[in-house]
Design a protein around this motif. Structure first.
Motif, PDB file in Angstrom:
ATOM      1  N   PRO A 170     -48.350 -23.168  33.632  1.00 36.40           N
ATOM      2  CA  PRO A 170     -48.711 -21.930  34.356  1.00 36.40           C
ATOM      3  C   PRO A 170     -48.978 -20.736  33.458  1.00 36.40           C
ATOM      4  CG  PRO A 170     -46.368 -22.429  34.608  1.00 36.40           C
ATOM      5  CD  PRO A 170     -46.993 -23.626  33.968  1.00 36.40           C
ATOM      6  N   ARG A 171     -48.274 -20.630  32.356  1.00 36.07           N
ATOM      7  CA  ARG A 171     -48.458 -19.454  31.500  1.00 36.07           C
ATOM      8  C   ARG A 171     -49.765 -19.543  30.728  1.00 36.07           C
ATOM      9  NH1 ARG A 171     -43.659 -21.278  32.436  1.00 36.07           N
ATOM     10  NH2 ARG A 171     -41.969 -19.863  33.011  1.00 36.07           N
ATOM     11  N   LEU A 172     -50.102 -20.732  30.248  1.00 33.93           N
ATOM     12  CA  LEU A 172     -51.395 -20.895  29.586  1.00 33.93           C
ATOM     13  C   LEU A 172     -52.527 -20.673  30.581  1.00 33.93           C
ATOM     14  CD1 LEU A 172     -50.796 -23.999  27.263  1.00 33.93           C
ATOM     15  CD2 LEU A 172     -50.501 -21.567  26.750  1.00 33.93           C
ATOM     16  N   ALA A 173     -52.342 -21.154  31.803  1.00 30.67           N
ATOM     17  CA  ALA A 173     -53.357 -20.937  32.835  1.00 30.67           C
ATOM     18  C   ALA A 173     -53.538 -19.453  33.110  1.00 30.67           C
ATOM     19  CB  ALA A 173     -52.960 -21.674  34.114  1.00 30.67           C
ATOM     20  N   SER A 180     -57.924 -13.485  28.545  1.00 29.35           N
ATOM     21  CA  SER A 180     -57.474 -13.219  27.168  1.00 29.35           C
ATOM     22  C   SER A 180     -57.734 -14.399  26.239  1.00 29.35           C
ATOM     23  CB  SER A 180     -55.979 -12.879  27.158  1.00 29.35           C
ATOM     24  OG  SER A 180     -55.195 -14.012  27.513  1.00 29.35           O
ATOM     25  N   HIS A 181     -57.813 -15.615  26.802  1.00 23.88           N
ATOM     26  CA  HIS A 181     -57.990 -16.815  25.991  1.00 23.88           C
ATOM     27  C   HIS A 181     -59.070 -17.711  26.600  1.00 23.88           C
ATOM     28  CE1 HIS A 181     -54.238 -15.557  24.159  1.00 23.88           C
ATOM     29  NE2 HIS A 181     -54.330 -16.533  23.281  1.00 23.88           N
ATOM     30  N   ARG A 182     -59.645 -18.550  25.740  1.00 27.85           N
ATOM     31  CA  ARG A 182     -60.636 -19.527  26.169  1.00 27.85           C
ATOM     32  C   ARG A 182     -60.250 -20.917  25.675  1.00 27.85           C
ATOM     33  NH1 ARG A 182     -66.577 -16.546  25.742  1.00 27.85           N
ATOM     34  NH2 ARG A 182     -66.045 -14.837  27.159  1.00 27.85           N
ATOM     35  N   ARG A 401     -46.376  -6.317  13.034  1.00 31.70           N
ATOM     36  CA  ARG A 401     -47.833  -6.384  12.945  1.00 31.70           C
ATOM     37  C   ARG A 401     -48.338  -6.977  14.257  1.00 31.70           C
ATOM     38  NH1 ARG A 401     -50.509  -9.186   8.721  1.00 31.70           N
ATOM     39  NH2 ARG A 401     -48.735  -9.314   7.292  1.00 31.70           N
ATOM     40  N   PRO A 402     -49.594  -6.740  14.620  1.00 35.82           N
ATOM     41  CA  PRO A 402     -50.149  -7.408  15.804  1.00 35.82           C
ATOM     42  C   PRO A 402     -50.352  -8.892  15.532  1.00 35.82           C
ATOM     43  CG  PRO A 402     -51.840  -6.114  14.693  1.00 35.82           C
ATOM     44  CD  PRO A 402     -50.544  -5.794  13.996  1.00 35.82           C
ATOM     45  N   TYR A 403     -50.297  -9.687  16.588  1.00 32.63           N
ATOM     46  CA  TYR A 403     -50.455 -11.129  16.432  1.00 32.63           C
ATOM     47  C   TYR A 403     -51.473 -11.681  17.417  1.00 32.63           C
ATOM     48  CZ  TYR A 403     -46.791 -12.099  13.042  1.00 32.63           C
ATOM     49  OH  TYR A 403     -46.060 -12.167  11.890  1.00 32.63           O
ATOM     50  N   ARG A 404     -52.153 -12.736  16.973  1.00 32.46           N
ATOM     51  CA  ARG A 404     -53.011 -13.534  17.830  1.00 32.46           C
ATOM     52  C   ARG A 404     -52.390 -14.926  17.938  1.00 32.46           C
ATOM     53  NH1 ARG A 404     -54.254  -8.976  17.718  1.00 32.46           N
ATOM     54  NH2 ARG A 404     -56.336  -8.053  17.306  1.00 32.46           N
ATOM     55  N   LEU A 405     -52.246 -15.427  19.150  1.00 33.16           N
ATOM     56  CA  LEU A 405     -51.678 -16.752  19.366  1.00 33.16           C
ATOM     57  C   LEU A 405     -52.783 -17.754  19.648  1.00 33.16           C
ATOM     58  CD1 LEU A 405     -48.490 -16.143  21.552  1.00 33.16           C
ATOM     59  CD2 LEU A 405     -48.738 -16.149  19.073  1.00 33.16           C
ATOM     60  N   VAL A 406     -52.776 -18.845  18.897  1.00 32.03           N
ATOM     61  CA  VAL A 406     -53.724 -19.943  19.087  1.00 32.03           C
ATOM     62  C   VAL A 406     -52.918 -21.188  19.433  1.00 32.03           C
ATOM     63  CG1 VAL A 406     -55.464 -21.402  18.005  1.00 32.03           C
ATOM     64  CG2 VAL A 406     -55.359 -18.959  17.440  1.00 32.03           C
ATOM     65  N   HIS A 642     -57.872 -20.335  22.353  1.00 32.97           N
ATOM     66  CA  HIS A 642     -57.873 -19.237  21.386  1.00 32.97           C
ATOM     67  C   HIS A 642     -58.149 -17.894  22.058  1.00 32.97           C
ATOM     68  CE1 HIS A 642     -62.295 -18.616  21.356  1.00 32.97           C
ATOM     69  NE2 HIS A 642     -62.345 -19.899  21.598  1.00 32.97           N
ATOM     70  N   PRO A 643     -57.749 -16.793  21.418  1.00 35.42           N
ATOM     71  CA  PRO A 643     -58.066 -15.467  21.957  1.00 35.42           C
ATOM     72  C   PRO A 643     -59.562 -15.299  22.152  1.00 35.42           C
ATOM     73  CG  PRO A 643     -56.419 -15.282  20.217  1.00 35.42           C
ATOM     74  CD  PRO A 643     -56.904 -16.705  20.204  1.00 35.42           C
ATOM     75  N   ALA A 644     -59.941 -14.692  23.273  1.00 32.35           N
ATOM     76  CA  ALA A 644     -61.357 -14.589  23.619  1.00 32.35           C
ATOM     77  C   ALA A 644     -62.143 -13.776  22.602  1.00 32.35           C
ATOM     78  CB  ALA A 644     -61.499 -13.971  25.013  1.00 32.35           C
ATOM     79  N   GLU A 645     -61.494 -12.889  21.882  1.00 32.66           N
ATOM     80  CA  GLU A 645     -62.193 -12.045  20.911  1.00 32.66           C
ATOM     81  C   GLU A 645     -62.642 -12.823  19.672  1.00 32.66           C
ATOM     82  OE1 GLU A 645     -59.051  -9.774  18.200  1.00 32.66           O
ATOM     83  OE2 GLU A 645     -58.385  -9.925  20.293  1.00 32.66           O
ATOM     84  N   LEU A 646     -62.047 -14.011  19.452  1.00 36.44           N
ATOM     85  CA  LEU A 646     -62.377 -14.798  18.269  1.00 36.44           C
ATOM     86  C   LEU A 646     -63.509 -15.761  18.586  1.00 36.44           C
ATOM     87  CD1 LEU A 646     -58.778 -15.576  16.970  1.00 36.44           C
ATOM     88  CD2 LEU A 646     -60.292 -13.711  16.299  1.00 36.44           C
TER      89      LEU A 646
END
Length: 690
Positions: A170-173, A180-182, A401-406, A642-646
């Protein structure tokens, strides 16, 4: 924020007091004189945990780690017994009674916290561990984003897609729905297993890794990827000192390290650690009742596994394999102990500001191997991993620091009845019958991955030059092979046999639905013509077997040759005679097979199981319900979330090495200077490309 913390602390205090009061009524040797004494005991225990426990556990950490937490349990019991004894209205028998109270308190409060949606662990990590890191000067402040790579071992792209909709993740969904992620799919090489995939993902090089285990004629020995000595050798061959984690990164519970200067539970570094292992486990043992909580959850997991195994037998669920009582403990290591250790380590890395972190969650892969890839207990483990990922994400706002989670997987799994169950004989028996050799070595499966990681953890701890380390070395002296602790007798025998003086005539190995046959006494790559001369019945026996989809062999006349039931594909000549044996395995199958044929350590015969398309099933040459290692079905198609910005490249992404280049591009695009020269790598732009 402070008000919320105060309310949570008050609620936790009241819950602890209620639990202590109930335990005083239930347990002999433990007395509390009413609610006032229970509240005072809960308050004093909380104060001791906050002020005394961190210093106490730091002093005793080597012993605590070396005793796999027994030391921490005794310390818990000592603190509880002391807190109750000093109160006028309290009485307790001693330290052992204190341990019992601590365990009972841990189990009951964990249940209450779950019902009331209180995450006491997050509170501890965010507000206590963070302060300790800052006090010790271990925090790196930066505006440059860090990246945390969270690998779910063995989870196929399509399995995750269904899990996102059926409530198993559910959290990944929620991340995907929020934008935020793709979710992306990629394709592995022929060898769809953790060793080759992580070599590609972490080092950008998985050349000459034909399987999870294989025979090397130039060394007269077998390579088994999850044995520390072999993993160390595999990393030595591929490392250029600039792996994905080389710039102050951390490797947690992986096969290879990615050249990370910090590692824990990593196979390739288990034999060459240079600092006391206790420092890497500190985030876990720093939390009061961590070991007690883990022990309670281990017992729950053992019961859960035994119930699930009996249910499969009762309901005659197929395919299935025998699941022993000892496996229940191995499963508990993967789903509880290792998980808790690595989550604590990753949260500690985030709160310290490490620029890159990579960890592999083994739990789903371990359970899916034995239960099935979308059976109830496998999806229950996936739901728990989803919650653990959310906990890690919750630590990021507290980081320096800011983080991106993959979130990603290294490969998937394909399900099916095993080769032995389908046909009443193993691959080794088929080959033996056709060859009639005078000597053989067969390593069809080897140890569970979870047991291998437990062996690696024991090896790491015993490397410490401390009293605890020396004690553990002495205790495991009879369970060592090639310098590493080998907890499974079959594993130790396999190592000793493969490194024995006499070179066997025949080697038969398996990596899921991929089989490897070598003739160690024959120099170099043995050709089709030579095999037909030595063992004329072997090729026909394999070609005509209904469980063999195709086999790869090198011909003196035609070069790389894929042979199937109804035809042959001549890979060097790009020509098919009869039916194409690679057609069921997808459009990239020929390229994968031809690449493997060029490996110096390609087996004399590479055998891939049949793919039964009705159920997308394969037949593992090991005793596994869900398997991976070859081609066929979902095993070849993992994912990256991955984060949508990447950016993610347009078109298909094939091979772990290609994914590695994308990851390095992300690090460069986010501004990490160690990767600045790679701004032209795929994914370097921080603007989404697809």
């Amino acid at each position: 924020m402070r008000l919320r913390i105060a309310w949570r602390a008050l609620l936790v205090l009241l819950l602890a007091a209620l639990v202590l009061l109930a335990l005083s009524e239930l347990l002999s040797g433990f007395v509390l004189d009413g609610p006032g004494a229970a509240l005072s005991a809960a308050l004093l225990i909380g104060v001791l945990n906050a002020l005394v426990w961190p210093a106490l556990v730091r002093l005793a950490l080597p012993l605590t780690v070396a005793t796999l937490g027994i030391g921490a349990l005794l310390l818990n019991g000592l603190l509880v017994a002391f807190a109750i004894d000093v109160l006028p209205g309290g009485e307790i028998g001693g330290v052992l009674e204190g341990v019992v109270v601590a365990l009972a308190m841990t189990g009951t409060t964990a249940g209450l916290y779950g019902l009331l949606a209180i995450d006491e662990e997050d509170f501890w990590y965010h507000h206590v561990v963070r302060r300790q890191l800052r006090r010790r000067g271990q925090v790196e402040e930066s505006e440059v984003p860090g990246v945390v790579f969270l690998e779910i071992d063995g989870l196929a792209h399509d399995v995750l897609r269904r899990a996102l909709t059926d409530g198993s993740a559910p959290r990944l969904a929620a991340w995907i729905r929020a934008g935020s992620h793709r979710l992306r799919r990629w394709e592995t090489d022929w060898s769809s297993q953790t060793g080759a995939c992580q070599a590609g993902l972490l080092h950008g090089d998985n050349d000459d890794m034909p399987a999870f285990r294989w025979w090397e004629k130039d060394r007269d020995a077998a390579i088994v990827t999850n044995h520390p000595r072999d993993a160390e050798e595999l990393e030595r061959r591929r490392s250029d000192g600039r792996g994905l984690l080389h710039a102050d990164g951390a490797s947690r519970a992986n096969i290879l390290s990615g050249d990370a200067p910090r590692s824990m539970l990593t196979m390739s570094t288990a034999l060459r650690r240079r600092r006391p292992i206790g420092r890497d486990y500190a985030a876990y043992f720093a939390r009061p009742y961590a070991v007690a909580r883990t022990l309670v959850l281990v017992l729950v997991e053992v019961v859960r596994e035994r119930r699930a195994a009996r249910a499969q037998v009762r309901d005659d669920v197929r395919p299935r394999i025998h699941r022993s009582r000892s496996y229940a403990l191995v499963r508990a290591w993967a789903t509880v102990v290792q998980r808790d250790l690595q989550v604590a380590a990753v949260v500690g890395d985030i709160l310290a500001g490490r620029p890159t972190v990579y960890t592999t969650f083994l739990a789903y892969d371990e359970v899916a191997h034995h239960s099935g890839i979308e059976r109830h207990d496998a999806l229950a483990v996936l739901r728990d991993l989803d919650r653990q990922i959310a906990r890690i994400a919750a630590a990021c706002p507290e980081a320096p620091r800011p983080y991106r989670l993959v979130v990603l997987s290294d490969h998937g799994q394909s399900q099916g009845e095993t080769f032995r169950d389908r046909f009443g004989e193993s691959l080794e028996e088929v080959v033996r019958a056709a060859c009639d050799p005078d000597g053989t070595i067969a390593v069809e499966g080897g140890e569970d991955d979870a047991l291998a990681y437990l062996s690696a953890a024991t090896t790491e701890i015993s490397r410490d030059d401390t009293v605890a380390g020396r004690t553990l070395r002495a205790a495991t002296r009879g369970r060592r092979a090639n310098g590493a602790v080998a907890l499974e007798a079959e594993s130790r025998r396999g190592i000793e046999q493969s490194h024995g003086k006499e070179v066997p005539e025949l080697s038969v190995m398996a990596s899921g639905c991929l089989g490897l046959v070598s003739f160690p006494r024959e120099p170099g790559r043995v050709t089709l013509e030579r095999i037909e001369e030595l063992y004329p019945a072997l090729i026909p026996a394999l070609r005509e077997h209904p469980g063999v989809g195709f086999l790869l062999v090198r011909s003196e006349r035609f070069g790389a040759t894929a042979i199937g039931h109804g035809g042959v594909r001549l890979l060097d000549e790009e020509r098919v005679e009869g039916e194409d044996p690679l057609a069921p395995f997808g459009p990239n199958a020929a390229a994968h097979v031809k690449r493997t044929d060029g490996f110096p350590h390609c087996a004399d015969l590479m055998i891939n199981s049949t793919l039964w398309t009705e159920f997308d099933e394969v037949a593992a040459f090991e005793e596994l319900v869900g398997s991976h290692g070859g081609m066929g079905g979902a095993q070849s198609f993992p994912f990256v979330l991955h984060p949508a910005e990447l950016a993610w490249p347009e078109g298909e992404v094939v091979g772990a090495e290609a994914v590695h280049r994308i990851f390095r591009g992300w690090l460069a695009g986010l501004g990490q200077e160690a990767y600045a020269s790679e701004v032209d790598a795929p994914g370097a732009s921080t603007l989404t490309s697809t």
